[in-house]
Motif scaffolding. Structure first.
Motif, PDB file in Angstrom:
ATOM      1  N   MET A  62      18.207  41.065  51.210  1.00  0.00           N
ATOM      2  CA  MET A  62      19.651  40.495  50.436  1.00  0.00           C
ATOM      3  C   MET A  62      20.534  41.790  50.474  1.00  0.00           C
ATOM      4  SD  MET A  62      20.359  39.101  46.604  1.00  0.00           S
ATOM      5  CE  MET A  62      19.332  37.578  46.890  1.00  0.00           C
ATOM      6  N   ILE A  63      21.661  41.815  51.034  1.00  0.00           N
ATOM      7  CA  ILE A  63      22.595  42.891  50.927  1.00  0.00           C
ATOM      8  C   ILE A  63      23.562  43.280  49.763  1.00  0.00           C
ATOM      9  CG2 ILE A  63      22.491  42.809  53.684  1.00  0.00           C
ATOM     10  CD1 ILE A  63      25.295  41.816  53.637  1.00  0.00           C
ATOM     11  N   SER A  64      23.711  41.896  49.276  1.00  0.00           N
ATOM     12  CA  SER A  64      24.810  41.827  48.001  1.00  0.00           C
ATOM     13  C   SER A  64      24.741  40.627  47.245  1.00  0.00           C
ATOM     14  CB  SER A  64      26.043  42.360  48.633  1.00  0.00           C
ATOM     15  OG  SER A  64      26.972  42.241  47.372  1.00  0.00           O
ATOM     16  N   THR A  65      25.003  40.621  45.972  1.00  0.00           N
ATOM     17  CA  THR A  65      25.149  39.771  45.301  1.00  0.00           C
ATOM     18  C   THR A  65      26.550  39.345  44.693  1.00  0.00           C
ATOM     19  OG1 THR A  65      22.895  39.664  44.440  1.00  0.00           O
ATOM     20  CG2 THR A  65      24.459  38.183  43.199  1.00  0.00           C
ATOM     21  N   VAL A  66      27.350  38.453  44.961  1.00  0.00           N
ATOM     22  CA  VAL A  66      28.712  38.385  44.919  1.00  0.00           C
ATOM     23  C   VAL A  66      28.845  37.074  43.973  1.00  0.00           C
ATOM     24  CG1 VAL A  66      29.490  39.440  46.890  1.00  0.00           C
ATOM     25  CG2 VAL A  66      29.399  36.922  46.896  1.00  0.00           C
ATOM     26  N   ILE A  67      30.245  36.995  43.384  1.00  0.00           N
ATOM     27  CA  ILE A  67      30.483  35.754  42.497  1.00  0.00           C
ATOM     28  C   ILE A  67      31.958  35.450  43.173  1.00  0.00           C
ATOM     29  CG2 ILE A  67      29.226  36.441  40.508  1.00  0.00           C
ATOM     30  CD1 ILE A  67      32.353  36.943  39.140  1.00  0.00           C
ATOM     31  N   LEU A  68      32.067  34.156  43.154  1.00  0.00           N
ATOM     32  CA  LEU A  68      33.443  33.559  43.468  1.00  0.00           C
ATOM     33  C   LEU A  68      34.344  33.560  42.327  1.00  0.00           C
ATOM     34  CD1 LEU A  68      32.166  30.279  45.349  1.00  0.00           C
ATOM     35  CD2 LEU A  68      32.651  32.552  46.356  1.00  0.00           C
ATOM     36  N   SER A  69      35.381  34.298  42.681  1.00  0.00           N
ATOM     37  CA  SER A  69      36.418  34.296  41.448  1.00  0.00           C
ATOM     38  C   SER A  69      37.079  33.233  40.950  1.00  0.00           C
ATOM     39  CB  SER A  69      37.389  35.701  42.162  1.00  0.00           C
ATOM     40  OG  SER A  69      38.321  35.121  42.868  1.00  0.00           O
ATOM     41  N   HIS A  70      37.959  33.373  40.063  1.00  0.00           N
ATOM     42  CA  HIS A  70      38.545  32.071  39.479  1.00  0.00           C
ATOM     43  C   HIS A  70      39.989  31.869  40.470  1.00  0.00           C
ATOM     44  CE1 HIS A  70      36.861  32.089  35.524  1.00  0.00           C
ATOM     45  NE2 HIS A  70      36.623  33.573  35.789  1.00  0.00           N
ATOM     46  N   ASN A  71      40.216  30.693  40.964  1.00  0.00           N
ATOM     47  CA  ASN A  71      41.221  30.468  41.927  1.00  0.00           C
ATOM     48  C   ASN A  71      42.143  29.250  41.616  1.00  0.00           C
ATOM     49  OD1 ASN A  71      40.655  32.425  44.494  1.00  0.00           O
ATOM     50  ND2 ASN A  71      38.859  31.643  43.504  1.00  0.00           N
ATOM     51  N   LEU A  72      43.246  29.147  42.031  1.00  0.00           N
ATOM     52  CA  LEU A  72      44.014  28.065  42.218  1.00  0.00           C
ATOM     53  C   LEU A  72      44.773  27.889  43.441  1.00  0.00           C
ATOM     54  CD1 LEU A  72      46.532  28.692  38.991  1.00  0.00           C
ATOM     55  CD2 LEU A  72      44.295  26.934  39.283  1.00  0.00           C
ATOM     56  N   ILE A  89      45.948  31.188  44.746  1.00  0.00           N
ATOM     57  CA  ILE A  89      45.772  32.332  43.734  1.00  0.00           C
ATOM     58  C   ILE A  89      44.570  32.927  43.673  1.00  0.00           C
ATOM     59  CG2 ILE A  89      47.091  33.637  41.766  1.00  0.00           C
ATOM     60  CD1 ILE A  89      49.086  32.135  43.868  1.00  0.00           C
ATOM     61  N   SER A  90      44.105  34.193  43.908  1.00  0.00           N
ATOM     62  CA  SER A  90      42.765  34.511  43.687  1.00  0.00           C
ATOM     63  C   SER A  90      42.814  35.394  42.445  1.00  0.00           C
ATOM     64  CB  SER A  90      42.404  35.130  44.851  1.00  0.00           C
ATOM     65  OG  SER A  90      43.013  36.326  45.107  1.00  0.00           O
ATOM     66  N   GLU A  91      41.660  35.969  42.418  1.00  0.00           N
ATOM     67  CA  GLU A  91      41.507  36.944  41.289  1.00  0.00           C
ATOM     68  C   GLU A  91      42.382  38.199  41.311  1.00  0.00           C
ATOM     69  OE1 GLU A  91      38.890  38.040  37.919  1.00  0.00           O
ATOM     70  OE2 GLU A  91      38.796  36.527  39.312  1.00  0.00           O
ATOM     71  N   ILE A 123      40.628  40.214  49.323  1.00  0.00           N
ATOM     72  CA  ILE A 123      41.564  39.575  48.940  1.00  0.00           C
ATOM     73  C   ILE A 123      41.219  38.722  47.544  1.00  0.00           C
ATOM     74  CG2 ILE A 123      42.333  39.233  51.116  1.00  0.00           C
ATOM     75  CD1 ILE A 123      41.227  36.345  51.466  1.00  0.00           C
ATOM     76  N   GLY A 124      40.216  39.055  46.987  1.00  0.00           N
ATOM     77  CA  GLY A 124      39.608  38.753  45.574  1.00  0.00           C
ATOM     78  C   GLY A 124      39.158  37.271  45.367  1.00  0.00           C
ATOM     79  N   ILE A 125      38.732  36.610  46.722  1.00  0.00           N
ATOM     80  CA  ILE A 125      38.078  35.487  46.531  1.00  0.00           C
ATOM     81  C   ILE A 125      36.470  35.773  46.030  1.00  0.00           C
ATOM     82  CG2 ILE A 125      36.936  33.332  47.957  1.00  0.00           C
ATOM     83  CD1 ILE A 125      39.231  33.621  49.433  1.00  0.00           C
ATOM     84  N   LEU A 126      35.875  36.811  46.553  1.00  0.00           N
ATOM     85  CA  LEU A 126      34.667  37.046  46.122  1.00  0.00           C
ATOM     86  C   LEU A 126      34.580  38.203  45.378  1.00  0.00           C
ATOM     87  CD1 LEU A 126      32.499  36.384  49.028  1.00  0.00           C
ATOM     88  CD2 LEU A 126      33.044  34.833  47.468  1.00  0.00           C
ATOM     89  N   ILE A 127      33.547  38.452  44.440  1.00  0.00           N
ATOM     90  CA  ILE A 127      33.633  39.735  43.731  1.00  0.00           C
ATOM     91  C   ILE A 127      32.072  40.112  43.588  1.00  0.00           C
ATOM     92  CG2 ILE A 127      33.878  40.769  41.350  1.00  0.00           C
ATOM     93  CD1 ILE A 127      35.857  38.630  40.607  1.00  0.00           C
TER      94      ILE A 127
END
Length: 300
Positions: free
Chosen positions: A20-30, A42-44, A76-80
């Motif tokens: 596993m190279i990384s754990t990410v979360i999906l940011s709040h988006n519209l 509109i991303s994080e 671009i803020g989709i994943l964190i």
């Protein structure tokens, strides 16, 4: 430029081989599908991006993400990276759907348009306010400076408050002292419907036009105060028609055409016309102030 689509909110583990190279979360988006068939979202961090269908299919299949794609999604803020506590938890503003909000917005737009037309007629009939404003500037410069600053600050605040109200935004105004401007972010409005977008960006000019109509209709000039306010409002409204700059009219045209890259996509001939119109508006503004100044100097 790679383009991405809104996914949602949740935790994803990106795997490379067995490690596993990384754990990410999906940011709040519209998000919203625009006229071209692409997606605007509109991303994080309240950032705007445009997504194509090819990327939509790829991003919906998370197992297909490679490391390069992952990095771009993070940029671009989709994943964190990290865990849910690392998210900014940005409260993105969804379009209000209650009828009262929409009716008030439509009334505001109509009042602004009527005020703009009648203000134009009043200036044709009664004359422009710049000559009397310049008289005050020459006869009492300190009074002119004081009133001009007060009028500019108050009308600017009212202009931005209208944007705040009709964009359902927070009470956050970004100021640029170097350019002497104050702005409210309307990025999230791209995910709204056409009518709501138009009202959100036009509400500022609507209050400017209404204030101008009121000031031009005043029977008493209040020792030059009304003329100064009128001259500043005329200048402000004209300034918005400098389409080659990031003005309200510039954004309004993007909203109406449903294209965030409207001016970027235009051919050179159209861009030259837009720059020509903007230059003419700038010359008009300068002339409105300069001619009365020259006349006053020559009459002394």
């Amino acid at each position: 430029m790679r383009q991405w689509k809104y996914i949602g909110l949740g935790n994803i583990s990106i795997l490379q081989g067995k490690e596993m190279i990384s754990t990410v979360i999906l940011s709040h988006n519209l998000k919203r599908k625009i006229k071209s068939g692409d997606w605007v979202y509109i991303s994080e961090g309240n950032r705007l991006a445009v997504l194509n269908d090819e990327t939509v299919k790829k991003i919906n299949n998370l197992d297909s993400l490679d490391e390069e794609t992952l990095e771009e999604l993070i940029d671009i803020g989709i994943l964190i990276r990290g865990n849910i506590m690392d998210s900014k938890n940005t409260r993105l503003k969804k379009e209000p759907h209650n009828k009262f909000f929409k009716v008030v917005g439509l009334i505001t737009l109509i009042i602004g348009l009527i005020s703009f037309i009648f203000s134009f007629i009043l200036m044709i009939v009664s004359g422009l306010p710049f000559e009397k404003t310049i008289d005050t500037m020459f006869n009492n410069p300190m009074k002119f400076i004081f009133l001009a600053i007060i009028a500019s600050v108050i009308t600017t605040i009212l202009h931005e408050i209208m944007h705040i109200v009709f964009s359902a935004n927070s009470l956050k105004i970004t100021t640029n002292l170097k350019k002497a401007v104050a702005t409210v972010s309307l990025t999230h409005v791209w995910t709204w419907g056409l009518c709501s977008r138009v009202v959100a960006i036009s509400s500022g000019m609507s209050i400017d036009s209404l204030l101008l109509f009121i000031s031009l209709s005043c029977f008493s000039n209040l020792n030059g105060c009304i003329d100064i306010i009128s001259a500043i409002l005329v200048t402000r409204i004209l300034w918005q028609f400098r389409i080659d700059q990031n003005t309200d009219v510039n954004i309004l045209l993007q909203f109406i055409n449903d294209n965030p890259f409207l001016f970027h996509d235009m051919n050179q001939n159209k861009l030259r016309c837009i720059k020509g119109v903007s230059l003419i508006i700038t010359i008009i503004i300068i002339t409105l102030w300069l001619v009365p100044i020259i006349n006053k100097i020559l009459s002394v």
